[in-house]
Design a protein around this motif. Sequence first.
Motif, PDB file in Angstrom:
ATOM      1  N   HIS A 103       1.062  -1.289  -0.029  1.00  0.00           N
ATOM      2  CA  HIS A 103       0.039   0.078  -0.070  1.00  0.00           C
ATOM      3  C   HIS A 103       0.918   1.237   0.056  1.00  0.00           C
ATOM      4  O   HIS A 103       0.530   2.246  -0.721  1.00  0.00           O
ATOM      5  CB  HIS A 103      -0.966   0.067   1.038  1.00  0.00           C
ATOM      6  CG  HIS A 103      -1.465   1.264   1.245  1.00  0.00           C
ATOM      7  ND1 HIS A 103      -3.224   1.279   1.055  1.00  0.00           N
ATOM      8  CD2 HIS A 103      -1.431   2.284   1.947  1.00  0.00           C
ATOM      9  CE1 HIS A 103      -3.490   2.462   1.442  1.00  0.00           C
ATOM     10  NE2 HIS A 103      -2.653   3.257   1.808  1.00  0.00           N
ATOM     11  N   HIS A 146       0.976   4.394  -2.891  1.00  0.00           N
ATOM     12  CA  HIS A 146       1.179   5.816  -2.588  1.00  0.00           C
ATOM     13  C   HIS A 146       2.214   6.640  -3.483  1.00  0.00           C
ATOM     14  O   HIS A 146       2.019   7.858  -3.928  1.00  0.00           O
ATOM     15  CB  HIS A 146       1.270   6.331  -1.229  1.00  0.00           C
ATOM     16  CG  HIS A 146       0.020   6.375  -0.295  1.00  0.00           C
ATOM     17  ND1 HIS A 146      -1.171   7.222  -0.811  1.00  0.00           N
ATOM     18  CD2 HIS A 146      -0.617   5.531   0.476  1.00  0.00           C
ATOM     19  CE1 HIS A 146      -2.259   6.808   0.143  1.00  0.00           C
ATOM     20  NE2 HIS A 146      -1.538   5.819   0.993  1.00  0.00           N
ATOM     21  N   TYR A 154       5.931  10.636   2.858  1.00  0.00           N
ATOM     22  CA  TYR A 154       4.772   9.831   2.852  1.00  0.00           C
ATOM     23  C   TYR A 154       4.004  10.178   4.122  1.00  0.00           C
ATOM     24  O   TYR A 154       4.463   9.463   5.314  1.00  0.00           O
ATOM     25  CB  TYR A 154       5.027   8.434   2.531  1.00  0.00           C
ATOM     26  CG  TYR A 154       3.873   7.376   2.724  1.00  0.00           C
ATOM     27  CD1 TYR A 154       2.497   7.757   2.653  1.00  0.00           C
ATOM     28  CD2 TYR A 154       4.237   6.145   3.361  1.00  0.00           C
ATOM     29  CE1 TYR A 154       1.693   6.989   2.925  1.00  0.00           C
ATOM     30  CE2 TYR A 154       3.296   5.147   3.424  1.00  0.00           C
ATOM     31  CZ  TYR A 154       1.966   5.486   3.162  1.00  0.00           C
ATOM     32  OH  TYR A 154       0.926   4.637   3.304  1.00  0.00           O
ATOM     33  N   SER A 156       0.616   9.750   6.377  1.00  0.00           N
ATOM     34  CA  SER A 156      -0.974   9.347   5.987  1.00  0.00           C
ATOM     35  C   SER A 156      -1.497   9.062   7.489  1.00  0.00           C
ATOM     36  O   SER A 156      -0.853   9.608   8.518  1.00  0.00           O
ATOM     37  CB  SER A 156      -1.000   8.069   5.275  1.00  0.00           C
ATOM     38  OG  SER A 156      -0.344   7.018   5.854  1.00  0.00           O
ATOM     39  N   ASP A 187      -6.214   7.033   0.233  1.00  0.00           N
ATOM     40  CA  ASP A 187      -6.523   6.024  -0.283  1.00  0.00           C
ATOM     41  C   ASP A 187      -7.137   5.795  -1.297  1.00  0.00           C
ATOM     42  O   ASP A 187      -8.431   6.387  -1.212  1.00  0.00           O
ATOM     43  CB  ASP A 187      -6.872   5.117   0.831  1.00  0.00           C
ATOM     44  CG  ASP A 187      -5.742   4.887   1.997  1.00  0.00           C
ATOM     45  OD1 ASP A 187      -4.797   5.439   1.962  1.00  0.00           O
ATOM     46  OD2 ASP A 187      -6.117   4.400   3.018  1.00  0.00           O
TER      47      ASP A 187
HETATM   48 FE   LIG Z   1      -2.768   5.180   2.704  1.00  0.00          FE
END
Ligand SMILES: [Fe+2]
Length: 547
Positions: free
Chosen positions: A113, A117, A134, A136, A290
């Motif tokens: 995952h 991204h 990154y 999230s 997402d």
């Molecule tokens: Fe995510």
Amino acid sequence: MKNTFILGIEGTAWNLSAAIVTETEIIAEVTETYKPEVGGIHPREAAQHHAKYAASVIKRLLAEAKEKGVEPSDLDGIAFSQGPGLGPCLRTIATAARMLSLSLDIPLIGVNHCIAHIEIGIWRTPARDPVVLYVSGANSQVISFMEGRYRVFGETLDIGLGNALDKFARRAGLPHPGGPKIEACAKDAKRYIPLPYVIKGMDLSFSGLSTASSEALKKASLEDVCYSYQETAFAMVVEVAERALAHTGKNEVLLAGGVGANTRLREMLNEMCEARGAKFYVPEKRFMGDNGTMIAYTGLLMYKSGNTLTLEDSRVNPNFRTDDVNVTWIKEEEMKKVPEISPEAFLRAPPGERLDNGAEAVIYLDEGPEGKKVLVKERVPKLYRHKEIDERIRRERNRTEARLISEARRAGVPTPIIYDIEEFKLKMQFIEGVPIKYLITPELSEKVGELVGRLHSSGIVHGDLTTSNLLLAGERLYLIDFGLAYFDKSLEARGVDVHVLFQTFESTHRGHETLVKAFEKGYGSTFIDSKDVLKRVEEIKKRARYA
Ligand SMILES: [Fe+2]
Ligand SMILES: C[C@@H](O)[C@H](NC(=O)OP(=O)(O)OC[C@H]1O[C@@H](n2cnc3c(N)ncnc32)[C@H](O)[C@@H]1O)C(=O)O
Ligand SMILES: Nc1ncnc2c1ncn2[C@@H]1O[C@H](COP(=O)(O)OP(=O)(O)OP(=O)(O)O)[C@@H](O)[C@H]1O
């Protein structure tokens, strides 16, 4: 040549989303979002949500694709988020993916995952070989590609930035997800309230900030606390991204993950990049959080490089790490080569010339007494961060560095002699040496271990142990850059110190296991509690971030 068609399913947490893509086009995307009635995400509820809607999402997706002339029989593979994420959610979508793969008789593709991204950002922007920030819900990492893997240069030591924001918001009475609400509240703030700013090398920690922010709510307005929280947390992640730029020598930054939707964060990153002459990229907003498209597209890259799964290997992995993935779809020779600064260049610089554009300071040489070369380290303002944070950090670090560099020398660790201290500037001995990132060997690593052992014996933690901060001059190894150092005898502080170093080994140096072994040997020879610390390092590494 026939197009490749991949169907991808995302469902690691709150968003169930499926998409079909080709090399150049998004054919369709269908999404059903789980919204908790109270509080944050409940893993089992989210999984039930995904189970309830999986069939209808796929049906709608296939219908939309049909309208564009794409039939199920055109599909070449089924990609799904194999991890990281919430176990029950992952298992639900993996089951759906397996069923599709079996009934259409096409391969399964297990996508990481976090990497999805990144890849969607590289697809949708001109970025080619970026440092990726990154951020999230569950993750906060600074990542860059090197030798077949996306390497993690730094990451959160406790929770992800998004989850930290969401938790704080909940305590402040704001509904889930908190990130966007905090952003809106912050716009009406009147002043900045000082909050703890914690980075360790390129690693981050948000728990102290969150606790202090909740406390601050008792005395200050919600708007002011939201604003101060953002200013502090974002300054931390932007600083870490800048450190990764300085350390890798790369010149692009890509923003990824749900928190990347935040306008203030984008503004700060943009300013940091502009000041360094780096390029800043961020994909369209719909690709930040997402989404199914990122899974389908990464699945496509994997499929085309022969990276598919057998049914037996399709088990989900809630702790799947970014750096676990063998990146089969990037060819090393196509990546831009980072210009290597020659070790000699450090020694040849004339007085006045800038030696290095470190993340924190500009470094130049000056003429000292008796024509001796003196090194000046000037902590220049960083315009991206709030003036109060900026001045506080620069002043504190300058003072800390001056003090602890000398303390360390007294403990038997070679460091430069400090000649002069100004508010934001240090003049120190110029070490005619080369950062060991250019020449690390197991022998040297053992020496590093001895040195760190001596430092830790004396109660000092360096706070930024990287191979850029160790200089080899002749036979002698020097430790520099004490701006993040502090006194601490706890296992945790020492463990994080060593963890930061091991992370640089792993992310930037070949044969890191040998380097680690050699370090451990040296460390044990000068530090009596080395075994306990090394055990803690293992724990820190394994700490599950999806609990
Ligand atoms: Fe995510
Ligand atoms: C493993 C996977 O499930 C997980 N996904 C995830 O966390 O969802 P994502 O869509 O990437 O990010 C959601 C987070 O992004 C935050 N967020 C969204 N908009 C925001 C904004 N404008 N400002 C700050 N945070 C924002 C939300 O508060 C939430 O914490 C991940 O990527 O870590
Ligand atoms: N005393 C010194 N003698 C010789 N070279 C030095 C000295 N201090 C710093 N340097 C050189 O300058 C570089 C940057 O220094 P330093 O790490 O102190 O700055 P910084 O801005 O804190 O860097 P970063 O935050 O990126 O680690 C070092 O990697 C080293 O090459």
